[in-house]
Design a protein around this motif. Sequence first.
Motif, short mmCIF file in Angstrom:
data_model
loop_
_atom_site.label_atom_id
_atom_site.label_comp_id
_atom_site.label_asym_id
_atom_site.label_seq_id
_atom_site.Cartn_x
_atom_site.Cartn_y
_atom_site.Cartn_z
N GLY A 38 0.88 -1.35 -0.11
CA GLY A 38 0.04 -0.02 0.14
C GLY A 38 0.89 1.46 0.02
N ASN A 39 2.11 1.07 -0.07
CA ASN A 39 3.04 2.27 -0.04
C ASN A 39 3.62 2.52 -1.30
N VAL A 62 6.33 -0.29 -2.94
CA VAL A 62 7.44 -0.86 -2.04
C VAL A 62 7.41 -2.37 -2.34
N LEU A 63 6.32 -2.94 -2.09
CA LEU A 63 6.49 -4.51 -2.27
C LEU A 63 6.83 -4.97 -3.49
N ALA A 64 6.46 -4.37 -4.53
CA ALA A 64 7.00 -4.72 -5.88
C ALA A 64 8.33 -4.61 -6.12
N GLN A 65 8.71 -3.30 -5.82
CA GLN A 65 10.23 -3.26 -5.91
C GLN A 65 11.07 -4.25 -4.97
N LEU A 66 10.72 -4.73 -3.75
CA LEU A 66 11.20 -5.93 -3.06
C LEU A 66 11.21 -7.07 -3.67
N GLN A 67 10.24 -7.47 -4.40
CA GLN A 67 9.86 -8.70 -5.06
C GLN A 67 11.02 -8.73 -6.23
N LEU A 68 11.09 -7.58 -7.00
CA LEU A 68 11.85 -7.63 -8.04
C LEU A 68 13.40 -7.94 -7.73
N VAL A 69 13.77 -7.33 -6.55
CA VAL A 69 15.16 -7.60 -6.03
C VAL A 69 15.30 -9.16 -6.02
N ALA A 70 14.23 -9.60 -4.89
CA ALA A 70 14.42 -11.04 -4.73
C ALA A 70 14.32 -11.90 -5.83
N ASP A 71 13.67 -11.53 -6.89
CA ASP A 71 13.42 -12.33 -8.36
C ASP A 71 14.78 -12.36 -8.73
N SER A 72 15.53 -11.16 -8.89
CA SER A 72 16.92 -10.92 -9.67
C SER A 72 17.91 -11.56 -8.79
N GLU A 73 17.72 -11.84 -7.64
CA GLU A 73 18.68 -12.64 -6.66
C GLU A 73 18.34 -14.05 -6.69
#
Length: 730
Positions: free
Chosen positions: A450-451, A501-512
């Motif tokens: 939501g952020n 924010v959540l979408a950004q974090l998930q993109l980082v996790a997927d890239s890792e």
Amino acid sequence: MTIIRVGAAKDSQNAAALALAWATAGGGSAPQADDFALLAWNGMVGLTWTDPAGFTLLRNVDAPTGSHRGRLYYRVCDGSESGDVALTHSAINKQTAILELYRGVDPAAPVSDFESFIETVTQTSHACPQVTTGSVDEAVVTFIQERVTDSSTNYTAPSGYTKRDQPAPAGGGGSTSAAAADDGLAVSRAAGTDVTPPNWTNGVSTANVITWSVALKQAVSDINALAGRVTGTGTARPVTAAKNTAVGRATGTGTARPVTTVQQHVAGRVTATGTARPVSVSTEGSGMALFPALSIQAAFTVGASTGTLLHLDDPTRGLLDTGTLGDGSQEEPTWVELADRAVEGQGSIVRGSQRVDSPIVQYDPGTLSIPLANHDRHLDPANLDGPYVDPGTGKTRVTAMRAVRVRATWANVTYELFQGTADGWDVTYQDPGQSVTALTATDGMKVLAGNSRPAVAAVGDGEDTGARVNRILDAAGWNTEDRLVDEGDTFVQPTTLDGEVLAQLQLVADSEIGELYVDGGGRVRFRARNALLTDTRSNTSQAIFGDAGDELPYKDLAISTDDATFFNQVRVTRAARETAEGDPPDVPVEQTADDTASQALFYAKTFVPSTAPILRTDADTAAYAQWLLAVASEPELRFTELTFEPAVQPADLWPQALGREIGDRITIIRRPPGGGSPIEMDCFIRGITHEFGGESWVTKWVLQSAERYGGFLVLDDVLLGRLDGNRLAY
């Protein structure tokens, strides 16, 4: 077994701390194992209260006037109790405590029902709340707590009840006072009896009295006399010498012969309508508790509370430089215990992924769903006369975004199962006398989703994925105490930190190709790709589940041979990097990884990530594709779900059900009928579900095969051999 009162310890002081001696409560000696302690403690609101070690809080209650707070705790003794029970506040104030010790209370389910009542008018006659007995011949205990202007207050116990203890209050105005009484502890009652103790009385009163009623269940010395012995007609599977059956412990060093099981069926609590709960079934004998103590709590504090998100200057999570974060008058939220309201103990918790069908695993927001009894309208958002109304604004605090948490205590170990924020408190009316509030909640992923934020100047070029996760959480104002972030194994492009924010974090996790989820304590957890190979909980099996010998028993095991996780071609194009003005644009080149041998056998099946990874170079992208190909290039037989009932073998299964986390490695052995070799496989836990209700608890784990992760660590190997500092890269 008849309940008896062993003794009590009590104190009332104008001080920051009280000390109640266990030896005094035990009548001159230490408590025995399975003795039961009730602790009533009252004092001033606006302070930090430190819960006494080893006690479970039943409820915290604040009176509407007089700055008065009352709490009720319990403890099932283990025989090690000694010294003092320490009760501490953050500042000197007038406080009172009574510790009552009983013998003959059922240690597995000591409290059948309890309730509190808060007065709102000045009077000298003080009503007690009603409780409902859950079994025959239960004892009823009542307490009164008050903040008074006269230190000579003396209470008269309810008619028919025996007054046990009333400490002399500390002198002067604003004193606290309390007293305890019981019904004699040997009253003959049927299960399902509604009991309302008569009123307490005294000569001096203010409108801030709190009364309590507690129904105590008797310990059953002969369980067969209560509900009869049920003998199964089937034959149990072979058990080893380590297995307990209801007829005793198997002896010998080999595998025990099959036996016909004799199970103990214990009648559960009976509702007011006379319908019995489902029976509890155990092959461990009648002396062992079958279920953990469950705590369901909400924080009805001033202002919307996330429980995990830090907002500077926010009254709930805004105090810095303290051991914990809280509102302006308390260093931590005031948690209200709701477990006693759970309708038939029902509820469900779902966390993690619910199906693994890709070599990149994404995790869903964790959710909680629990129906709560609302007969007094305390949990009705429309009730502006309830206890959870802001006295300053007159608005209800029973709203969305209140912090909610669930914990379970087994064998003196407390496990965090869920923490998040309420989605809603939906009230239904089943009949004129019954109301239920359906509490639903979601973990911190909801707050992060939501952020959404505007772009800033690009930052973080070349930082590892762990540093990027921390950067995003910092920008979102997420408390550092509410995160566990690994150092990443991948280096990423710069970010403008814009968007959800959540979408950004998930993109980082997927890239890792890592793991990103919210754990049971509400903390954001980021695990790097190599954690599966380097962390003990992932590279070494933590438990063996099977259908023979001393393996842990399961209820159901789902097996799959479909092609959902099979891909023998991987095509990846990284995200384009932003370039400086005047420089040529960055044009990523698609990288392809092929297993031609697999394609010759099974045709080509292609995997393309749903989002472009934010890798820095095409070479990194090629290695990324090779990793995905290595874990997915052949069809596989795999276990997809494991379901078990912890109460079947409590001592062994409860620590597994409550303590395992996403990413843990377990071994599963299945012996199909018809002979031949067993199917044995290591799996990672990718999703966790708990479903509980009445006298049942079922835990389900969603699984991913770990078989293809065992041989990756080979120096100079293209997949996991390039060393970069102390980290392993693609």
